[in-house]
Design an enzyme around this catalytic site. Structure first.
Site, PDB file in Angstrom:
ATOM      1  N   GLY C  31     -83.467 -51.811  11.525  1.00 50.11           N
ATOM      2  CA  GLY C  31     -82.918 -50.600  12.133  1.00 50.11           C
ATOM      3  C   GLY C  31     -81.808 -50.866  13.123  1.00 50.11           C
ATOM      4  N   CYS C 239     -87.666 -28.189 -12.255  1.00 49.76           N
ATOM      5  CA  CYS C 239     -86.392 -28.495 -12.928  1.00 49.76           C
ATOM      6  C   CYS C 239     -86.318 -27.688 -14.222  1.00 49.76           C
ATOM      7  CB  CYS C 239     -86.295 -29.983 -13.216  1.00 49.76           C
ATOM      8  SG  CYS C 239     -84.856 -30.399 -14.237  1.00 49.76           S
ATOM      9  N   CYS C 270     -84.454 -37.269 -14.712  1.00 48.99           N
ATOM     10  CA  CYS C 270     -84.517 -36.085 -15.562  1.00 48.99           C
ATOM     11  C   CYS C 270     -84.424 -36.492 -17.039  1.00 48.99           C
ATOM     12  CB  CYS C 270     -83.357 -35.163 -15.190  1.00 48.99           C
ATOM     13  SG  CYS C 270     -83.507 -33.490 -15.812  1.00 48.99           S
TER      14      CYS C 270
END
Lengths: 363, 256, 278
Positions: C31, C239, C270
């Protein structure tokens, strides 16, 4: 039925082809040669070399041609090219005192050894469009004087002899290199000067102008402005001495600025410094003014809240390649981020509507 | 009793010019010290040295910390000093703008110190902000307004609330009533007096206004040309000034 | 550009070593923003120069690269960066998340779970999560070193007091390994919980000259209040192409009447789901 958009690749190829065609323009007009750009648009070439941080008039001319005259785009091409070049070493510091001056003026002394040499300047031209140039650009040769044999001394040396101007400490230490190390704050003067030297001319000009208009005014005089060629020398370890590897054209500006005296010193003039590739005097003067404004801390002056005094502000924003890249990136898709905002606004609106409905029902 | 703050031989120079020099005093818990003098007398320089905003050239500022006892804050590390200044110390600036975040709501301004020390419960932070708005006589309905929409007096009261919300043990105030209208000053003084008494605050108040110290300060230091020329109990110094400069200060007030 | 004139993956080896040192330091201090001497790249700043430099320093000839922008492999900038590495590094490329060894991304984390053999490289515009609260680098650096993160919560407090909810929807700040507050780059906050993953996550900010990292299996906590906990949100739809109810969705306007449909932003996810059905 919706089909996710494909064909980004084809679109890019077509756009590039069209761009090439537009760059060439009407093919019944003769194509520009690099030599024409280098010789006849030399100030544009100078700017691209200066802000591109690469002294090569031919490459700069190529970049200008490829960029269709967009100088920031041309600078970008040069920067992207130079970053891939191997680094063999560093030259010695150039000696601008030994410069063969094409131009050398001082606003502080009417005359000085070496004289006032105007050189090829726009300064005293009347800014009237010269319609003759539209037809043909042939010019009679300019009159010639015998070149000066001895070097032209710096004006500030004369002030220095009397102790009237603050001497700058000499140092053998290698300065940090902006192109090899990240810019970290606080930046020392060497780093600030590097950053300003390749900073955007317009930005540095605006900053300098703001100091003149009272935002950290530092009463600058152009002590000296000189333009000419200097030799570049490099130490060759195998030889054990330095050899001249070429010449570059430079513009150097030293401003003479007043200050009230500090804790330990009687009143003295101070200086701002600008050094730029090529004939780029607007940039060199601007750089000197901003350099001087950024020195407020070491010279014991007050921070007046002016942008030109703010090292982080100036250095973080003067690079036009960084600036234009980030500015233009907002053209890129942000669907995902926008979608998340869209969802949020809808949700907040829904909740607000429910609250209002609830309140009305209660009344 | 251990003093809350022990100041020893503080000096700050600006080149050849003296900011302040040779200043020493003790401040005990619950005590309010006033520092008066005309502008340029070094009182603000001194306050900034005490509060860690300026590094003095010489001297010690020893604070009785909660966990480690008396520690010299001049030589303490910056993280420690920053921790102190957002927990046990508070600083009220003359101009509320310098002490507030003007683009953050009143509630956010008050809540900041709580969040800085780890409070992570929105409801609790908001309740504390509301409570403090009430204590400094600001309508709770203004909690989500930005201070830029407040009058000068309200901004100053908001700044005080923002500083006191974490229950600091020592408050530095730099001309807290400066720049306010007389009627607004009176209300602010009243409020400050109430808070100081109720919370048993220890405070160091710099001002050129003798009325302020008369109302708030237990003890008084008079500064001239960077040095303390007279000190003592407030009433004693104001009613029976010994030093010529103090006499002048007091008499010029009486003439007003 | 003549491809032969450039080193493998464009950058010279010295530069790559410098970037690798920055990456190693970043992994060692999760970080923390490591300054590095960002180079000019042949694409503009703000268009992924940081990510490209990190990828260039990370790639080996055996790697298989995937590049996505907004979750999709076919957006113009993703195509452009993928072509850049095809030309300058000659590495194999893929659109399949599982097959990639290095994935460069802008604004998304793929839906498919990443493994310890993978590296995810983020493009970062503004690496400093405190930037819009405190513009000065010198001050924000101090705030990080002293862990003065109260101001971050002031921002969240303001959100709730003005809007009734935390109104940061993307680039939602996180605390890494209990120490540094970090900007996860402008990914939607839906992706934040995925950041505790098995793959190495590298973040490159070219213009701002910073590299930071999240090592595998590191704790990444989205900042919030106890009574207003962090929520990873998405459009309340499935979707319209693959029926997924667990993926991040793009909204597509279909016609002049404002008809819409929702589709996975992750095109590979997808596509893979539709293949499986067929």
């Amino acid at each position: 039925m919706y089909v996710a958009v494909k064909g980004g690749e084809r679109a890019i190829e077509n756009a590039h082809a069209w761009l090439a065609e537009e760059r060439r323009g009407d093919t019944s007009v003769a194509e520009l040669s690099l030599a024409q750009i280098r010789e006849q648009l030399s100030l544009a070439v100078n700017r691209v070399m200066a802000e591109g941080s690469l002294y090569d008039p031919d490459l700069a001319a190529l970049a200008i041609k490829q960029a269709r005259g967009d100088l920031i785009e041309a600078i970008f091409l040069i920067r992207a090219y130079r970053t891939t070049l191997p680094r063999f070493g560093a030259s010695r510091a150039v000696d601008t005192g030994a410069m063969a001056c094409d131009r050398r003026i001082s606003a502080t002394f009417k005359d000085a050894p070496g004289g006032q040499v105007l050189g090829p300047t726009f300064d005293y031209t009347h800014r009237l469009l010269d319609f003759k140039l539209a037809a043909e650009g042939e010019v009679p040769p300019a009159p010639q004087a015998a070149p000066r044999g001895e070097p032209t001394p710096h004006i500030t040396e004369f002030l220095g002899q009397e102790g009237l101007i603050q001497p700058e400490p000499e140092s053998e230490a290698a300065p940090r290199d902006l192109t090899r190390e990240p810019l970290e704050f606080p930046a020392d003067r060497a780093l600030r000067l590097q950053s300003l030297a390749r900073g955007d001319e317009g930005f540095v000009l605006g900053m300098a102008y703001s100091t003149q208009r009272g935002y950290a005014r530092n009463h600058a005089f152009v002590g000296e402005l000189r333009i000419g060629r200097v030799a570049v020398e490099m130490d060759i370890p195998e030889l054990g001495f330095a050899i001249e590897i070429g010449e570059v054209e430079l513009t150097e500006c030293e401003t003479v600025n007043q200050f009230k005296g500090s804790k330990t010193e009687p009143p003295q003039f101070t200086r701002g410094y600008g050094l730029v590739f090529g004939q780029s005097e607007r940039k060199a003067i601007s750089m000197a003014l901003v350099d001087r404004a950024l020195r407020w801390q070491e010279l014991g002056e007050d921070f007046l809240g002016a942008a030109a005094q703010d090292e982080e502000f100036v250095l973080s924003h003067c690079d036009n390649i960084q600036a234009t890249g980030f500015l233009e990136h907002i053209k890129l898709p942000h669907y995902v981020d926008f979608q998340s905002e869209l969802e949020l606004v809808r949700k907040l609106r829904r909740e607000a509507e429910e609250r209002i409905a609830h309140r009305e029902a209660a009344e | 009793m251990t003093p809350l703050l022990q100041v020893r031989d503080i000096e700050k120079r600006y080149g050849a010019r003296i900011g302040c020099t040779d200043v020493s005093f003790d401040l005990y818990p619950g005590e309010v010290m006033g520092i008066v003098g005309e502008s340029g007398s070094g009182k603000s320089t001194l306050l900034n040295c005490l509060a860690g905003h300026l590094a003095p050239d010489a001297g010690r500022v020893i604070f009785d910390t909660r966990h480690m006892g008396p520690v010299d804050t001049v030589t303490m590390s910056e993280p420690e000093r920053r921790m102190l200044s957002r927990t046990d110390w508070a600083f009220v600036h003359q101009h509320a703008r310098d002490g507030l975040r003007m683009s953050v709501s009143a509630g956010g301004n008050i809540g900041e110190r709580l969040m800085a020390v780890g409070d992570r419960h929105y409801g609790r932070i908001r309740a504390a902000a509301l409570d403090w708005l009430g204590r400094v006589e600001i309508d709770g309905a203004r909690i989500d307004d930005r201070p830029s929409a407040f009058s000068g007096g309200m901004q100053q009261r908001l700044q005080i609330a923002r500083n006191l919300v974490t229950g600091p043990r020592l408050v530095f105030m730099d001309e807290p009533t400066g720049g306010l209208d007389v009627s607004v000053q009176a209300r602010l003084l009243d409020l400050l007096r109430g808070l100081v008494r109720r919370m048993g605050l220890s405070a160091i108040i710099v001002t050129h206004d003798l009325a302020v110290v008369r109302l708030l300060a237990d003890r008084l230091m008079v500064m001239k040309d960077g040095r303390v020329v007279e000190s003592g109990l407030t009433d004693q110094v104001l009613d029976d000034p010994q030093h010529g400069y103090t006499q002048l200060l007091v008499s010029s007030v009486l003439q007003v | 550009m003549t491809e032969q004139a450039y080193n493998f993956a464009y950058l010279d080896e010295q530069t790559k070593r410098m970037i690798r040192r920055a990456i190693l330091k970043a992994l060692a201090v999760p970080g923390y923003q490591v300054p590095f001497a960002s180079r000019e790249m042949p694409m503009p700043y703000g268009w992924g120069t940081g990510g490209v430099q990190v990828s260039a320093a990370t790639l080996t000839p055996e790697d298989r690269l995937k590049v996505i922008d907004q979750g999709a492999d076919d957006t113009t900038n993703a195509v452009s960066i993928r072509k850049f590495f095809e030309r300058t590094a000659g590495v194999a490329t893929t659109e399949a998340t599982q097959e990639a060894t290095v994935i460069q991304t802008r604004h998304r984390i793929p839906e498919a779970e990443l493994t310890e053999d993978q590296i995810l490289v983020y493009q970062v515009p503004i690496p400093e999560p405190l930037r819009f609260l405190e513009p000065r680098e010198t001050e924000t650096r101090k705030m990080h070193s002293l862990q003065e993160y109260g101001l971050m919560h002031v921002k969240l407090y303001e959100d709730i007091s003005q809007h009734g909810a935390i109104s940061t929807a993307y680039a939602y700040p996180v605390r890494v390994a209990g120490r540094y507050v970090m900007d996860p780059s402008p990914i939607p906050k839906f992706d934040n919980p995925k950041m505790e993953m098995a793959a190495i996550q590298l973040f490159g900010a070219g213009r701002e000259q910073r590299i930071y990292a999240v090592p595998p299996h590191t704790r990444v906590v989205s900042l919030d209040f106890e009574d207003y906990p962090f929520e990873a949100t998405r459009a309340d739809h499935v979707c319209d192409l693959c029926g997924a109810a667990d993926s991040y969705l793009d909204e597509v306007i279909m016609d002049d009447a404002g008809g819409r449909m929702f589709v996975c932003s992750d095109t590979d996810y997808c596509h893979t789901r539709r293949e499986a059905v067929a």
